[in-house]
Each structure stands twice: as structure tokens, then as C-alpha cells.
Write a protein that holds these residues in place. Structure first.
Motif, PDB file in Angstrom:
ATOM      1  N   HIS A   1       0.819  -1.218   0.000  1.00 38.21           N
ATOM      2  CA  HIS A   1       0.000   0.000   0.000  1.00 38.21           C
ATOM      3  C   HIS A   1       0.847   1.259   0.000  1.00 38.21           C
ATOM      4  O   HIS A   1       0.502   2.238  -0.652  1.00 38.21           O
ATOM      5  CB  HIS A   1      -0.911   0.008   1.241  1.00 38.21           C
ATOM      6  N   ARG A   2       1.943   1.235   0.754  1.00 39.13           N
ATOM      7  CA  ARG A   2       2.637   2.492   1.045  1.00 39.13           C
ATOM      8  C   ARG A   2       3.946   2.702   0.299  1.00 39.13           C
ATOM      9  O   ARG A   2       4.456   3.806   0.263  1.00 39.13           O
ATOM     10  CB  ARG A   2       2.950   2.561   2.555  1.00 39.13           C
TER      11      ARG A   2
ATOM     12  N   TRP B   1       1.039  -8.969  -6.697  1.00 36.70           N
ATOM     13  CA  TRP B   1      -0.422  -9.081  -6.570  1.00 36.70           C
ATOM     14  C   TRP B   1      -0.805 -10.370  -5.840  1.00 36.70           C
ATOM     15  O   TRP B   1      -1.686 -10.386  -4.982  1.00 36.70           O
ATOM     16  CB  TRP B   1      -1.087  -9.083  -7.961  1.00 36.70           C
ATOM     17  N   SER B   2      -0.125 -11.453  -6.208  1.00 31.12           N
ATOM     18  CA  SER B   2      -0.461 -12.725  -5.553  1.00 31.12           C
ATOM     19  C   SER B   2      -0.064 -12.676  -4.082  1.00 31.12           C
ATOM     20  O   SER B   2      -0.766 -13.224  -3.222  1.00 31.12           O
ATOM     21  CB  SER B   2       0.223 -13.892  -6.262  1.00 31.12           C
ATOM     22  N   LEU B   3       1.038 -11.990  -3.774  1.00 26.19           N
ATOM     23  CA  LEU B   3       1.440 -11.856  -2.371  1.00 26.19           C
ATOM     24  C   LEU B   3       0.437 -11.010  -1.604  1.00 26.19           C
ATOM     25  O   LEU B   3       0.169 -11.241  -0.421  1.00 26.19           O
ATOM     26  CB  LEU B   3       2.830 -11.219  -2.273  1.00 26.19           C
ATOM     27  N   TYR B   4      -0.122 -10.034  -2.293  1.00 30.75           N
ATOM     28  CA  TYR B   4      -1.113  -9.162  -1.643  1.00 30.75           C
ATOM     29  C   TYR B   4      -2.364  -9.954  -1.269  1.00 30.75           C
ATOM     30  O   TYR B   4      -2.843  -9.880  -0.126  1.00 30.75           O
ATOM     31  CB  TYR B   4      -1.461  -8.019  -2.599  1.00 30.75           C
ATOM     32  N   ALA B   5      -2.863 -10.743  -2.223  1.00 35.24           N
ATOM     33  CA  ALA B   5      -4.051 -11.565  -1.930  1.00 35.24           C
ATOM     34  C   ALA B   5      -3.733 -12.550  -0.806  1.00 35.24           C
ATOM     35  O   ALA B   5      -4.544 -12.769   0.107  1.00 35.24           O
ATOM     36  CB  ALA B   5      -4.482 -12.315  -3.201  1.00 35.24           C
TER      37      ALA B   5
ATOM     38  N   SER C   1      -0.120   7.746  -4.246  1.00 38.27           N
ATOM     39  CA  SER C   1      -0.287   8.960  -3.469  1.00 38.27           C
ATOM     40  C   SER C   1      -0.211   8.640  -1.985  1.00 38.27           C
ATOM     41  O   SER C   1      -0.626   7.590  -1.531  1.00 38.27           O
ATOM     42  CB  SER C   1      -1.642   9.582  -3.786  1.00 38.27           C
ATOM     43  N   LYS C   2       0.345   9.584  -1.235  1.00 36.61           N
ATOM     44  CA  LYS C   2       0.401   9.388   0.206  1.00 36.61           C
ATOM     45  C   LYS C   2      -0.698  10.241   0.844  1.00 36.61           C
ATOM     46  O   LYS C   2      -0.866  11.400   0.531  1.00 36.61           O
ATOM     47  CB  LYS C   2       1.753   9.824   0.741  1.00 36.61           C
TER      48      LYS C   2
ATOM     49  N   LEU D   1      -8.857   2.397   2.348  1.00 37.64           N
ATOM     50  CA  LEU D   1      -8.511   1.726   3.600  1.00 37.64           C
ATOM     51  C   LEU D   1      -9.751   1.457   4.437  1.00 37.64           C
ATOM     52  O   LEU D   1      -9.880   0.408   5.067  1.00 37.64           O
ATOM     53  CB  LEU D   1      -7.513   2.565   4.399  1.00 37.64           C
ATOM     54  N   ARG D   2     -10.695   2.416   4.426  1.00 36.48           N
ATOM     55  CA  ARG D   2     -11.926   2.203   5.199  1.00 36.48           C
ATOM     56  C   ARG D   2     -12.721   1.034   4.634  1.00 36.48           C
ATOM     57  O   ARG D   2     -13.282   0.233   5.364  1.00 36.48           O
ATOM     58  CB  ARG D   2     -12.756   3.481   5.209  1.00 36.48           C
ATOM     59  N   LEU D   3     -12.724   0.938   3.313  1.00 38.51           N
ATOM     60  CA  LEU D   3     -13.430  -0.187   2.684  1.00 38.51           C
ATOM     61  C   LEU D   3     -12.765  -1.517   3.042  1.00 38.51           C
ATOM     62  O   LEU D   3     -13.446  -2.514   3.310  1.00 38.51           O
ATOM     63  CB  LEU D   3     -13.425  -0.017   1.160  1.00 38.51           C
ATOM     64  N   LEU D   4     -11.431  -1.518   3.070  1.00 36.47           N
ATOM     65  CA  LEU D   4     -10.710  -2.754   3.383  1.00 36.47           C
ATOM     66  C   LEU D   4     -11.035  -3.218   4.806  1.00 36.47           C
ATOM     67  O   LEU D   4     -11.264  -4.406   5.045  1.00 36.47           O
ATOM     68  CB  LEU D   4      -9.206  -2.551   3.218  1.00 36.47           C
ATOM     69  N   VAL D   5     -11.054  -2.270   5.740  1.00 37.12           N
ATOM     70  CA  VAL D   5     -11.376  -2.644   7.122  1.00 37.12           C
ATOM     71  C   VAL D   5     -12.847  -3.092   7.201  1.00 37.12           C
ATOM     72  O   VAL D   5     -13.171  -4.082   7.872  1.00 37.12           O
ATOM     73  CB  VAL D   5     -11.097  -1.470   8.076  1.00 37.12           C
TER      74      VAL D   5
END
Lengths: 541, 94
Positions: free
Chosen positions: A186-187, A203-207, B2-3, B69-73
């Protein structure tokens, strides 16, 4: 962007940080060194568990007790399963290749939490050592099988608590690795690397990471509940104490079925990298592969009950789980079509990584199709707890994850060590492995259909032929494993120097020197197009 | 990529959240005296869930994070809800 070796180039293998010698590895927070520490641990435990498997096959070369008694056999298949599942295949690809290549492939210098990453490795080693200790300490090796089913696991007088605690600790390691990867993806992606410009292995690691984070706590608490039942007499699962034994099976498989996807999704990610490179062609259906990975992870959560069809579960539940089991085959099949289509019309270079990747498809498909026979309610009643299940499982996990792992190590070996192995020996080893694998496991389908139960140390004379062929296959398989490993170990320091990009790959790991420098990139690359654009491919936004 | 901008919470805001959590803890103790019968567990879990959401929103900064992130949680809660429902399909129809 300039990421070629310059005057100041020092590979991560030669880099000297604060510590020297072995401490420069044991205290390193470099994702590449941690990945290699996982690799060495996994190889050691793998050979321990493989030789335990060979011991089981020797025992089954003839009916009756040959080299061990029934109780020893129970202990050996339990620890074989615990080591293979919890110590090798669940963490295997994520922890080794994920750690090593995820940051590089997304253009980062390390994972988001390097110290947590090292801590995960220590947790892993602690759990792994405790699992092996369970064989030697206290009241004898656990004999429950790797599934720890109650009520037996709550009553067995053997070292079940050691093995449960080991699995619990290993689970924590898995959760922390998954969390690290989610945050990293993500970051920490390079500038310009949008989600759909990310290569497919990440992508596979993310899933996978989401399954690790969400499903593992469930098995963790379940194992603690068994410990509580054994030590404090709390009736979670024992009907005599007001518990429900099926609740254990639900909770165990709520984790352990998605765990199969923890094993297989990164394996799919590896071969998805290999097919475009060795076909010199963009991957076919990038979006379909991404969506099918997520679909497998999502639907895979809701098929756990297909392990329980004969347990006395409700009719509606059986119907529901059987239906979803068939549904989850769809995204898996989509991937197979995509891999084959990627090769179609490409400039195929049949090097060892591609050989392993192609055999992955073949073996995984046999495992997948036999899985449909097991997912069907009527046939499951006949096949449940027979050697058919053992064969199916090994075709998926060893034929799938195992062969993909071998594909991965042959693919990335030049990048990891900066040396080339012998292609000729690798090809021979592949042939021996492939033949041995099929000779070992395919007969188990047949004797399973004929009624040979799994986990039996003895068998009726009519199963002798199948058992003997299978045991011969085990010896061939082990020979292939030894030859493959020897080839890789021998050329680690003696192999020809590997160029930065021996396979003409186009993902970011091939744009940096072999072996990579300490912080991967001199300059963080800016990503301007989709991945897998080979020389003849026009860049598209 | 984007951060997202980092949100810095004010002490007053955090103190109010702490007070709310303490009040809800007190409430979850007090309601054990009220004897809701079959609903006791439901009421206790409701109060606990409210506390969870407050912690998620304020202490874990979910309120200030991106929609993704809110959707993921949110997805995590949906997933656990579905797992419980599917398990209970067996329990109720067995």
C-alpha cells in the motif's frame, strides 16, 4: 534511471553493516538476507520432513510391520504433516521469495517494517524448533495428524501441547509477515506504480497476505482452545463437557482451507512471472489474473466445509460448501488458460524455470480435477479418508506449490547469488523429480479409489502393487531432490558469473545488478507503463 | 502512488475518546446488574462493538484515512460476519 553497478556497488551479500560474521545475518533487517535465512531454514526442515516421508514409504513397501510399529508411524505422519504444512509450504514462498523480491519488484528499498520482519523470522524459528522438539520431549511424538482433530487431540497422552504451541507461534510469524506485505504494497510502491502497473507476483502476495492476516488468528485461538480443554478441562469441543467436536473442525478449516490458498497463490504468482519471461511476450489477461487471485482468496474463505462432508454436518451446509467448491475452480481455471495463452505464439525458451512452471500446470490440473471429485458430495463419501485424498493433496501442494517453488528458485537464483547453475544438471534433476513425483503419488489415486484408507501403517495384500510402485517413486523423487539441491549449492560459489538479466526479464528485479545492492536501487525508478512489455511490445498506458 | 496526509489528533479529542471508552466500560459492568435475560450477551457485545469502532475510528485513525482503507477494514467485518453466519447454518440445520 541508472541502476547499473557503479564504482560504489556492493552487493547485499558483501555489505558490512554494524555487525560482522554470522551476526550480520542474524541481526540483519535487510529483506533479502531475511528471505535467505527463511530459505535455508526451509531447506533444512524440508529435507527432514522429506526423509520422514521416505521412511513412511519404506514402511509400506510390504504389508505388516517392516521398519517401525504403528505408533511410530502415527508420530511420523503427524510430524511430517506439521513440518511440511506449517513450517514449509505455508510460509515458504511468501517468506522467501516474497521477502526477497516484493520490495524490489515494487521499487522499494525494503519492506515497510524491517525490524518486524526480522522478528517474524525469529518467531518462525522458535515455532519450528518447538515443533521438532515435540518429537523428542515429554510423552512421545504427537500422533493426532497435522489436523489435531478433537476429541482425540484433547485426549492423546502424547506431546500434543508442544505441537499446538508450535503451530500457534508459527501462525503469529505468518500474520506479521502478511501485515508487513500489505503495508509495504500500500505504502511503498515506486512513483508511477499504480495498482494495475504492479507485477503479478506482488499481486499474488497481496491476496495471500490478506488471508494470512485474517484467517490465521482463527486457527491460533482454536489451538489455544484445545490447549485450554486439555489443561483446564473447559468444554469447548468435548460433548461430555458440553462442547461440540464439529465446532473444532469448522474453526480449524476456516483457517486451514484458506491456508491452501496461502500456499498456492504465491506459487501461481511465481509461474505468472516465468511464463512471460520465457515466452518473451506480455502476460495474457493481466486483469483476469489479478481478479482471479482476489476471487480465489475471497471464495476460498467459504469452502472449508468440504473437508467435513462425512462429519455429520447439516445437509444445507454440505450443499453450500460443495457448490462453492465448484465455483472456486473457475478462477483457478482462468489462470491456467491465461498461462497457456501467454505461451501461445511466444518465443519459448525451454530453460529449467519454464520446465518446472509447465509441470506446475500439469500437476496442479491433476490435483484440481481430482479436487472436483472430492468436492462432489456423493463421490466424497466413497473417497473420504482414502489415499485418493493424500494423492490429491500432494498433487496440489507438492506438484503445485513445490514445483512452483523449484521454478522460482531456478528463475531467481542468478539474481539472488549472482551465479548461474548448470542448466544440464537442472534439466536432468527436473526429469527425475517429475517422473519420481508421478510414480510416487499417482498410484495412490488408484488404490484410494479401491478403498485404501489414509494414515494406515498396514494394508491388505491387494494394495501391494500400488504401494510398492509408490515407494519406488519416493526413492526416485528423493534422488531428484538431492541432485537439484546439489546443483544449486555447488554453483553458489563456483557457477559462471550471472549477468544482471540472464533471462531477458522486464520486471524491476532484472534492471538492477546481480546480486542486488544493499538498498536495491541507486535511484528509485519511476514507472511509466504496465509491466511485461517486451522489446516487440508497444508501451500502453 | 499517493500518500494520504497525516492527521494529528488534538489532545482534547483524544481525551474525549478516552472518557467515552471509560464510560462504556463502566456501562458494560453496570448492565450485568440489569438482567436482560436471553439478550444479556447481545447487549454486552453491542457495547463492546461500539468501543471497538471508537478505537478503530479515532485511535487507529480510520476516520482520517482514505476511502480504500476504510473499505478494506469494512470488508474484514463483512468477512467475519459471513463466516459466523455460514458456521451457524450448520449449527441450526444439523
Amino acid at each position: 534511471m541508472n541502476n547499473q553497478p557503479g564504482d560504489g556497488y556492493i552487493s547485499y551479500l558483501d555489505y558490512q553493516g554494524k555487525h560482522r560474521g554470522i551476526l550480520s545475518w542474524l541481526l540483519s533487517t535487510d529483506h533479502k538476507r531475511i528471505g535467505l535465512m527463511y530459505l535455508y531454514a526451509v531447506i533444512i526442515f524440508f529435507f527432514v520432513a522429506a526423509f520422514l516421508g521416505l521412511a513412511m514409504r519404506i514402511e509400506k513397501m510390504a504389508p505388516g510391520p517392516d521398519i517401525m510399529d504403528a505408533q511410530t508411524y502415527n508420530g511420523i505422519f503427524t510430524i511430517h504433516g506439521v513440518i511440511m504444512v506449517f513450517i514449509i509450504v505455508i510460509p515458504g514462498i511468501s517468506a522467501i521469495f516474497g521477502n526477497f523480491f516484493l520490495p524490489i519488484m515494487i521499487g522499494a528499498r525494503d519492506v515497510a517494517f524491517p525490524k518486524l520482519n526480522l522478528f517474524s523470522w525469529y518467531l518462525y524459528i522458535t515455532g519450528a524448533v518447538l515443533g521438532v522438539l515435540s518429537q523428542f520431549a515429554g510423552d512421545g511424538p504427537p500422533d493426532t495428524g497435522w489436523t489435531f482433530y478433537v476429541p482425540y487431540s484433547a485426549e492423546s497422552a502424547t506431546n500434543v501441547i508442544y505441537a499446538l504451541t508450535a503451530a500457534f507461534i508459527l501462525g503469529f510469524s505468518s500474520i506479521l509477515t502478511g501485515l508487513n506485505f500489505i503495508v509495504t504494497i500500500h505504502r511503498m510502491r515506486a512513483p508511477g506504480m499504480t495498482w494495475f502497473r504492479m507485477p503479478l507476483f506482488p499481486w499474488s502476495l497481496y491476496a495471500t497476505a490478506w488471508i494470512q492476516v485474517l484467517a490465521t488468528p482463527i486457527v491460533g485461538i482454536t489451538l489455544l482452545m484445545v490447549i485450554a480443554e486439555r489443561t483446564l478441562n473447559i468444554g469447548f469441543f468435548d460433548p461430555a463437557l458440553g462442547g461440540d467436536p464439529l465446532l473444532f473442525q469448522h474453526l480449524f478449516w476456516i483457517y486451514s482451507h484458506p491456508a491452501v490458498y496461502i500456499m498456492i497463490l504465491p506459487a501461481m504468482g511465481i509461474v505468472t512471472e516465468i511464463f512471460p519471461t520465457f515466452s518473451q511476450k506480455p502476460v495474457f489477461g493481466y486483469g483476469a489474473i489479478v481478479i482471479s487471485s482476489i476471487a480465489i482468496a475471497a471464495v476460498g474463505y467459504f469452502v472449508w466445509g468440504h473437508h467435513m462432508f462425512t462429519s455429520g454436518m447439516s445437509y444445507w451446509s454440505r450443499w453450500f460448501f460443495s457448490f462453492l467448491t465448484f465455483i472456486v475452480a473457475i478462477p483457478s481455471a482462468i489462470k491456467v488458460f491465461n498461462w497457456v495463452s501467454t505461451m501461445y505464439g511466444g518465443a519459448i525458451d525451454l530453460k529449467p524455470p519454464l520446465l518446472y512452471a509447465i509441470s506446475f500446470i500439469f500437476l496442479f490440473m491433476i490435483g484440481g480435477f481430482t479436487g472436483l471429485a472430492l468436492g462432489s458430495l456423493a463421490t466424497n463419501v466413497h473417497l473420504h479418508d482414502t489415499d485418493f485424498v493424500v494423492a490429491h493433496f500432494h498433487y496440489i501442494i507438492f506438484g503445485g506449490m513445490g514445483f512452483a517453488f523449484f521454478a522460482g528458485i531456478h528463475y531467481w537464483y542468478p539474481k539472488i547469488y549472482g551465479r548461474m547453475y548448470s542448466n544440464r544438471i537442472a534439466n536432468i534433476a527436473w526429469g527425475i523429480l517429475f517422473a519420481g513425483f508421478n510414480l510416487l503419488y499417482f498410484p495412490l489415486f488408484i488404490i484410494g479409489i479401491q478403498g485404501m484408507p489414509r494414515r494406515y501403517f498396514d494394508y491388505l495384500p491387494q494394495f501391494t502393487t500400488g504401494q510398492v510402485i509408490s515407494s519406488i517413486g519416493a526413492f526416485i523423487l528423493i534422488s531428484g531432490l538431492i541432485l537439484m539441491t546439489a546443483n544449486l549449492i555447488y554453483h553458489r560459489k563456483r557457477g559462471a558469473i550471472a549477468p544482471a538479466n540472464p533471462w531477458k526479464g522486464v520486471t524491476l528485479e532484472w534492471l538492477i545488478p546481480s546480486p542486488p545492492p544493499h538498498e536495491n536501487f541507486v535511484e528509485i525508478p519511476e514507472i511509466k507503463h504496465k509491466p511485461y512489455l517486451f522489446a516487440k511490445t508497444e508501451p500502453k498506458e | 502512488m499517493s500518500k494520504s496526509d497525516t492527521h494529528i489528533s488534538r489532545y482534547r479529542e483524544l481525551a474525549l475518546v478516552l472518557l467515552a471508552l471509560l464510560f462504556l466500560t463502566l456501562l458494560s459492568v453496570l448492565i450485568t446488574e440489569l438482567h436482560f435475560g436471553a439478550l444479556s450477551v447481545f447487549v454486552a457485545l453491542t457495547v463492546a462493538s461500539v468501543k471497538v469502532f471508537i478505537v478503530l475510528l479515532y485511535f487507529m485513525h480510520l476516520k482520517f484515512e482514505s476511502l480504500l482503507l476504510r473499505l478494506l477494514v469494512g470488508m474484514v467485518f463483512v468477512l467475519y460476519g459471513l463466516i459466523i453466519i455460514v458456521t451457524f447454518i450448520d449449527y441450526f440445520f444439523r
